[in-house]
Design an enzyme around this catalytic site. Sequence first.
Site, PDB file in Angstrom:
ATOM      1  N   GLU A  90       2.879  25.973  40.644  1.00 41.46           N
ATOM      2  CA  GLU A  90       3.465  24.891  41.620  1.00 41.46           C
ATOM      3  C   GLU A  90       4.856  25.504  42.234  1.00 41.46           C
ATOM      4  OE1 GLU A  90       1.356  21.375  41.324  1.00 41.46           O
ATOM      5  OE2 GLU A  90       2.954  20.587  42.708  1.00 41.46           O
TER       6      GLU A  90
ATOM      7  N   HIS B  57      -1.305   8.477  43.553  1.00 43.62           N
ATOM      8  CA  HIS B  57      -0.526   8.041  42.162  1.00 43.62           C
ATOM      9  C   HIS B  57      -0.095   7.003  42.669  1.00 43.62           C
ATOM     10  CE1 HIS B  57      -0.781  12.630  40.897  1.00 43.62           C
ATOM     11  NE2 HIS B  57      -1.464  12.159  40.748  1.00 43.62           N
TER      12      HIS B  57
ATOM     13  N   ARG C 226       0.552  26.039  45.631  1.00 49.11           N
ATOM     14  CA  ARG C 226      -0.619  25.053  44.657  1.00 49.11           C
ATOM     15  C   ARG C 226       0.077  23.496  45.389  1.00 49.11           C
ATOM     16  NH1 ARG C 226      -2.360  25.447  38.789  1.00 49.11           N
ATOM     17  NH2 ARG C 226      -3.355  22.752  38.522  1.00 49.11           N
TER      18      ARG C 226
ATOM     19  N   ARG D  81       2.557  24.847  18.564  1.00 50.74           N
ATOM     20  CA  ARG D  81       3.432  26.115  19.790  1.00 50.74           C
ATOM     21  C   ARG D  81       2.536  26.954  20.679  1.00 50.74           C
ATOM     22  NH1 ARG D  81       7.800  27.087  16.602  1.00 50.74           N
ATOM     23  NH2 ARG D  81       9.313  25.275  17.112  1.00 50.74           N
TER      24      ARG D  81
ATOM     25  N   HIS E  36      -8.998   7.999  39.509  1.00 48.53           N
ATOM     26  CA  HIS E  36      -7.794   8.716  40.263  1.00 48.53           C
ATOM     27  C   HIS E  36      -8.505   8.954  41.732  1.00 48.53           C
ATOM     28  CE1 HIS E  36      -5.634  12.038  40.328  1.00 48.53           C
ATOM     29  NE2 HIS E  36      -5.878  12.666  40.531  1.00 48.53           N
TER      30      HIS E  36
ATOM     31  N   LYS F  99     -10.253  26.204  44.571  1.00 47.45           N
ATOM     32  CA  LYS F  99      -8.534  25.616  43.615  1.00 47.45           C
ATOM     33  C   LYS F  99      -8.150  27.247  42.744  1.00 47.45           C
ATOM     34  CE  LYS F  99      -6.763  22.936  39.841  1.00 47.45           C
ATOM     35  NZ  LYS F  99      -6.885  21.734  39.391  1.00 47.45           N
TER      36      LYS F  99
ATOM     37  N   ASN G 154      -2.258  18.773  46.308  1.00 42.92           N
ATOM     38  CA  ASN G 154      -1.488  17.141  45.938  1.00 42.92           C
ATOM     39  C   ASN G 154      -1.641  16.616  47.122  1.00 42.92           C
ATOM     40  OD1 ASN G 154      -0.950  17.824  43.512  1.00 42.92           O
ATOM     41  ND2 ASN G 154       0.933  19.570  43.957  1.00 42.92           N
TER      42      ASN G 154
ATOM     43  N   LYS H 239      -3.402  23.059  34.395  1.00 43.22           N
ATOM     44  CA  LYS H 239      -2.693  21.593  34.061  1.00 43.22           C
ATOM     45  C   LYS H 239      -3.060  20.160  33.465  1.00 43.22           C
ATOM     46  CE  LYS H 239      -0.514  21.300  39.138  1.00 43.22           C
ATOM     47  NZ  LYS H 239      -0.379  20.247  39.751  1.00 43.22           N
TER      48      LYS H 239
ATOM     49  N   GLU I  26     -12.305  14.872  45.099  1.00 47.30           N
ATOM     50  CA  GLU I  26     -11.538  16.076  44.945  1.00 47.30           C
ATOM     51  C   GLU I  26     -12.083  16.912  45.396  1.00 47.30           C
ATOM     52  OE1 GLU I  26      -8.275  16.262  43.489  1.00 47.30           O
ATOM     53  OE2 GLU I  26      -8.055  14.654  42.173  1.00 47.30           O
TER      54      GLU I  26
ATOM     55  N   HIS J 124      -2.544  12.700  46.787  1.00 45.41           N
ATOM     56  CA  HIS J 124      -1.465  12.623  45.454  1.00 45.41           C
ATOM     57  C   HIS J 124      -0.357  11.644  45.540  1.00 45.41           C
ATOM     58  CE1 HIS J 124      -5.526  15.631  44.563  1.00 45.41           C
ATOM     59  NE2 HIS J 124      -4.823  15.287  43.206  1.00 45.41           N
TER      60      HIS J 124
HETATM   61  P1  NAD Z   1     -12.117  10.110  33.662  1.00 46.12           P
HETATM   62  O1  NAD Z   1     -11.977  11.371  32.446  1.00 46.12           O
HETATM   63  O2  NAD Z   1     -11.531   8.960  32.799  1.00 46.12           O
HETATM   64  O3  NAD Z   1     -14.286  10.593  33.137  1.00 46.12           O
HETATM   65  C1  NAD Z   1     -14.706   8.702  34.028  1.00 46.12           C
HETATM   66  C2  NAD Z   1     -15.450   8.495  33.090  1.00 46.12           C
HETATM   67  O4  NAD Z   1     -16.736   9.004  33.216  1.00 46.12           O
HETATM   68  C3  NAD Z   1     -15.114   8.324  31.625  1.00 46.12           C
HETATM   69  O5  NAD Z   1     -15.370   6.932  31.610  1.00 46.12           O
HETATM   70  C4  NAD Z   1     -15.639   9.522  31.430  1.00 46.12           C
HETATM   71  O6  NAD Z   1     -15.925   8.402  30.009  1.00 46.12           O
HETATM   72  C5  NAD Z   1     -16.812   9.024  31.375  1.00 46.12           C
HETATM   73  N1  NAD Z   1     -17.739  10.004  31.297  1.00 46.12           N
HETATM   74  C6  NAD Z   1     -17.624  11.414  31.088  1.00 46.12           C
HETATM   75  N2  NAD Z   1     -18.676  12.076  31.902  1.00 46.12           N
HETATM   76  C7  NAD Z   1     -19.802  11.458  31.400  1.00 46.12           C
HETATM   77  C8  NAD Z   1     -20.980  11.690  31.752  1.00 46.12           C
HETATM   78  N3  NAD Z   1     -21.901  12.834  31.449  1.00 46.12           N
HETATM   79  N4  NAD Z   1     -22.000  10.767  31.803  1.00 46.12           N
HETATM   80  C9  NAD Z   1     -21.398   9.252  32.067  1.00 46.12           C
HETATM   81  N5  NAD Z   1     -20.058   9.377  31.606  1.00 46.12           N
HETATM   82  C10 NAD Z   1     -19.227  10.088  31.524  1.00 46.12           C
HETATM   83  O7  NAD Z   1     -12.257  10.906  34.956  1.00 46.12           O
HETATM   84  P2  NAD Z   1     -12.189  12.037  35.595  1.00 46.12           P
HETATM   85  O8  NAD Z   1     -12.131  11.398  36.829  1.00 46.12           O
HETATM   86  O9  NAD Z   1     -13.191  12.795  34.859  1.00 46.12           O
HETATM   87  O10 NAD Z   1     -10.726  12.615  35.645  1.00 46.12           O
HETATM   88  C11 NAD Z   1      -9.587  11.864  35.796  1.00 46.12           C
HETATM   89  C12 NAD Z   1      -8.574  12.104  34.561  1.00 46.12           C
HETATM   90  O11 NAD Z   1      -8.183  13.593  35.574  1.00 46.12           O
HETATM   91  C13 NAD Z   1      -7.286  11.491  35.463  1.00 46.12           C
HETATM   92  O12 NAD Z   1      -5.819  11.281  34.622  1.00 46.12           O
HETATM   93  C14 NAD Z   1      -6.679  12.565  36.573  1.00 46.12           C
HETATM   94  O13 NAD Z   1      -4.792  12.507  36.828  1.00 46.12           O
HETATM   95  C15 NAD Z   1      -7.070  14.083  36.273  1.00 46.12           C
HETATM   96  N6  NAD Z   1      -6.418  15.148  36.956  1.00 46.12           N
HETATM   97  C16 NAD Z   1      -6.196  16.086  36.675  1.00 46.12           C
HETATM   98  C17 NAD Z   1      -6.377  17.367  36.974  1.00 46.12           C
HETATM   99  C18 NAD Z   1      -5.707  18.381  36.662  1.00 46.12           C
HETATM  100  O14 NAD Z   1      -5.330  19.337  37.208  1.00 46.12           O
HETATM  101  N7  NAD Z   1      -5.110  18.926  35.257  1.00 46.12           N
HETATM  102  C19 NAD Z   1      -6.960  17.369  38.009  1.00 46.12           C
HETATM  103  C20 NAD Z   1      -7.496  16.436  38.819  1.00 46.12           C
HETATM  104  C21 NAD Z   1      -7.242  14.505  37.697  1.00 46.12           C
HETATM  105  N1  GLY Z   2      -5.400  18.796  40.406  1.00 44.99           N
HETATM  106  C1  GLY Z   2      -3.391  19.592  41.481  1.00 44.99           C
HETATM  107  C2  GLY Z   2      -4.065  20.668  41.189  1.00 44.99           C
HETATM  108  O1  GLY Z   2      -4.443  21.482  40.047  1.00 44.99           O
HETATM  109  O2  GLY Z   2      -3.066  21.475  41.063  1.00 44.99           O
END
Ligand code: NAD
Ligand code: GLY
Length: 360
Positions: A237, A252, A241, A121, A265, A227, A245, A143, A185, A248
């Site tokens: 949100e 999405h 907030r 939890r 993404h 942010k 999006n 998130k 972003e 998005h």
């Molecule tokens: P990712 O985590 O898939 O990373 C992209 C690629 O880069 C992967 O292949 C990873 O292994 C590689 N990588 C990571 N760091 C590296 C480095 N330093 N050197 C070489 N390769 C590296 O993608 P991302 O763009 O980081 O994140 C996308 C995800 O984040 C999506 O699932 C999206 O929904 C989520 N997201 C979440 C939020 C949130 O607020 N939680 C906001 C935006 C996006």
């Molecule tokens: N990436 C959208 C949020 O964090 O609210």
Amino acid sequence: MTIKTELQVSLDERSYPIYIGSGLLGDAALYRPFIAGKRVMIVSNDTVAPLYLALLESALSDYEVSSVILPDGEQFKTLDTVNRIFDDLLKGRFDRQSTLIALGGGVVGDMTGFAAACYQRGIAFIQVPTTLLSQVDSSVGGKTGVNHPLGKNMIGAFYQPRSVVADTRTLSTLDDRQLSAGLAEIIKYGLINDIEFLQWLENNMPALVARDEEALAWAIERSCKDKADIVAQDEKESGVRALLNLGHTFGHAIEAGAGYGVWLHGEAVGAGMLMAAEFSQQLGMLTSADVERVQVLIDAAGLPIQPPAFTAEAYLDLMSVDKKAINGRIRLVLLKALGDAQVVADYPYEQLQNYLQKFS
Ligand code: NAD
Ligand code: GLY
């Protein structure tokens, strides 16, 4: 070791710092105050771990450290993959005083945060983002979650990390496509409520694409600040907030419709922001010159500007699985002006249908 910048996400007793700088990954002092107990589990993936796990482990030599290495890719951002973290935590008898550290991009960060929210939890977790996208967005704000075949990020929890350590040196191993995904972003913050930053981005996009260190560090800092300000106002949100999006709902739909991992993404968000701008123009909110500026900036960031050729029905079906939807109505983040976004629910639905028809 020099910390370039320290920002704060202000959420009362759950407030936390964001450290941004070059060479922070191996700095033990940045982790120590935020680790509960003696046991740490680092969650990473099979691309990032060979590059950075040893350095992070060496910084944590005062603790009992284990790691779980997940398969790399958006298609593995699932409950099954999170279950691997639970398996290792349970097999290792990790208790409530344990800490998870997410070492990787947004996929690792979102899943690690979700595992931390659920395990017994809720246990402590720290974000160590290694992609540009995760340093400017996903590691901040709490998130967490996973995808479902029927919808992106539809299973999850709001759960804040104890701290964020963004080492900009890790970006040196990131490929250009992933760098561009992060730039999407960054552009988002300018478009939604920071016109000054948008203008700076228009002037400095070539430097960012060329990985100018100072320009990148400044863009990361400004994005995290923007942010953090929004999250502090509206953690879960219920209001402002939602503006984060922008692009998005369209994005999405692109990601899910093409199959997770086909469009990155950030790429989907880039194309989605352009779609949001074009639809805003159709509703009389933006001028064609505004839309042109958005397109030029997204293009200059090395991002695709042509959305995939789905039918309008397919787009609408995919877009209806969205956390902003209320009573089946798709709510969109649109632009009243560049640097001024708002959530719009009362647009004519047929107009959205007509707009989407041009992609089929
Ligand atoms: P990712 O985590 O898939 O990373 C992209 C690629 O880069 C992967 O292949 C990873 O292994 C590689 N990588 C990571 N760091 C590296 C480095 N330093 N050197 C070489 N390769 C590296 O993608 P991302 O763009 O980081 O994140 C996308 C995800 O984040 C999506 O699932 C999206 O929904 C989520 N997201 C979440 C939020 C949130 O607020 N939680 C906001 C935006 C996006
Ligand atoms: N990436 C959208 C949020 O964090 O609210």
